[in-house]
Design an enzyme around this catalytic site. Sequence first.
Site, mmCIF file in Angstrom:
data_model
loop_
_atom_site.group_PDB
_atom_site.id
_atom_site.type_symbol
_atom_site.label_atom_id
_atom_site.label_comp_id
_atom_site.label_asym_id
_atom_site.label_seq_id
_atom_site.Cartn_x
_atom_site.Cartn_y
_atom_site.Cartn_z
ATOM 1 N N LYS A 1 0.828 -1.208 0.000
ATOM 2 C CA LYS A 1 0.000 0.000 0.000
ATOM 3 C C LYS A 1 0.867 1.265 0.000
ATOM 4 O O LYS A 1 0.396 2.344 -0.400
ATOM 5 C CB LYS A 1 -0.910 0.023 1.223
ATOM 6 C CG LYS A 1 -1.959 -1.076 1.258
ATOM 7 C CD LYS A 1 -3.150 -0.730 0.402
ATOM 8 C CE LYS A 1 -4.288 -1.729 0.623
ATOM 9 N NZ LYS A 1 -5.486 -1.386 -0.146
ATOM 10 N N ASP B 1 -8.110 0.072 6.556
ATOM 11 C CA ASP B 1 -7.955 -1.067 7.456
ATOM 12 C C ASP B 1 -6.622 -0.983 8.185
ATOM 13 O O ASP B 1 -6.340 -1.771 9.072
ATOM 14 C CB ASP B 1 -8.019 -2.384 6.677
ATOM 15 C CG ASP B 1 -9.437 -2.866 6.449
ATOM 16 O OD1 ASP B 1 -10.258 -2.739 7.367
ATOM 17 O OD2 ASP B 1 -9.718 -3.370 5.344
#
Length: 552
Positions: free
Chosen positions: A75, A123
């Site tokens: 990410k 998340d």
Amino acid sequence: MLRLNLLPLHGAALDPRDAETLSVAGADIVQRHLAARPDHAPTPLVPLPGLAREIGIGALLVKDEGQRLGLGSFKALGGAYAVARLVLEEAGRSLGRDLDATDLADPAVRAVAAGMTFACATDGNHGRSVAQGAAQVGARSFVFVHGGVSAARVAAIAAFGAEIVRVAGTYDESVVEAASVARARGWTIVSDTSWPGYERIPGLVMQGYTALLREALAQGREAPTHVFIQAGVGGIAATLAGHLAILFGAARPRLVVVEPDRAACLLASLEAGGPTKVGHGEPTVMAMLECYEPSLVAWRILARAADAFMTVADEEAVAAMGRLARPVAGDPVVVAGESGGAGLAGLLQVARDPAARDALGIGPGSRILLVNTEGATDPERFRELVGLDPAALRGGGPTATGRAESLRPSSNPSAPASLVRQGRDGDGFMATTPVILVVDDEALLRMLAADFFSDAGYEVIEAANGEEALDALRSRPDIAAVVTDVHMPGRPDGFALSRMVRAQSEDCAIVVVSGRAAPNPGDLAEGARYVPKPFQGPEVVRIVTEMLSGEA
């Protein structure tokens, strides 16, 4: 559970919007952005030959994103990149000139960034990337977290100066809340999922992910035949599927999407024939994949370019973490977080099922690529699930790059005992003398250098170019030092080879020699030495010896 993609769209050309986002030109922009980041280095592609033999395939390779840009997750490539692109676009409009990544430090650009606020839901890992990107350019960030995000992950986001907004409910509900608040306050929402009317910024996030695939293809000797990739809303899976389709066309590797069985919105979309939201049930241990509604952009790509979809249970994911942390004899350790090993969990499930193997064409000649999408981003959770300390795995014993080193007496009296590093060759046997890789396309110079090192008590491997050197490094993880020329036929050249070696190992001694090209800033790997030609053989042997003994 495995389902083949039998949708009418399967195999069709990508939507033009997605083809542009995931194009070679788009990936080139990402590479230029990363080249401007001083903290950038390729993550390692880790071979697991022992596990490959165990499951009956030709090769198993893991792209280890647990070492990406200090964030421990793929990410890191997406959110921060999107933030930088958006700042440059806004500054370009304000200043009336074209800008690129090298302009991010310009005071005028930073002044524009200081007036911008970015927001996202997460998340855990995407929020860290957006927060890091905002901090790097001097912008503000607000990160919305739901109740399932651990305290350790929240603290890691806040460490970049992000303001944390807690939302009751699930990830999907935090996405809705973040978008609503951002619209009301005039903030820029940087989401890794998309919805009607909101596609470009998630597309930029996905474009950032192309870097890991480009690296993996450059690091591998051959293209993979199969890719098993985990998915939440589908962003990383769609990036790999779409970019592979662009690069290879009909000859692309078969790609299998792996989801938690408790949050399988992409499998449900396959079965329904279109994007489908699934109901919330018991939380999954694969926290980074706990998404109940697919990204519309991701689904549009996967419907065309993914070949199969499957689910894995929590216990399979945890078992995969353990297999990577306690590898087959001779294989390196890979530290994978709760979601990082899901692709391996899917492969192991398929490997046990003859019908599934046949359906996907998996056999002794298969070369399978996995992505460890996250390292131990919550160390306490890793210890709880695996029973091992991730810091100890990375810092002592076999490391995430496969280098298991300890000092031992030498069986060769001419090699200093303090230099002998313990490693394993491709068959699992222990090396007893330091191994040096000499890389030069001029055979006479290569042989002379090899002779000097052999006379000094080293075991020597020779390679005539960068490609042969990479092959040697894959087959002999016990190589302790690399001595390489710069200008050689093909790719990589010596400078690029030095950086690739360093990405695979922090400890390998690297010496780059050249009679034509002195290094520019950023050419050499960290800790590498440059020696101009012509040089004296004993001098290079002395330099390598000092580097290996820690005296350099």
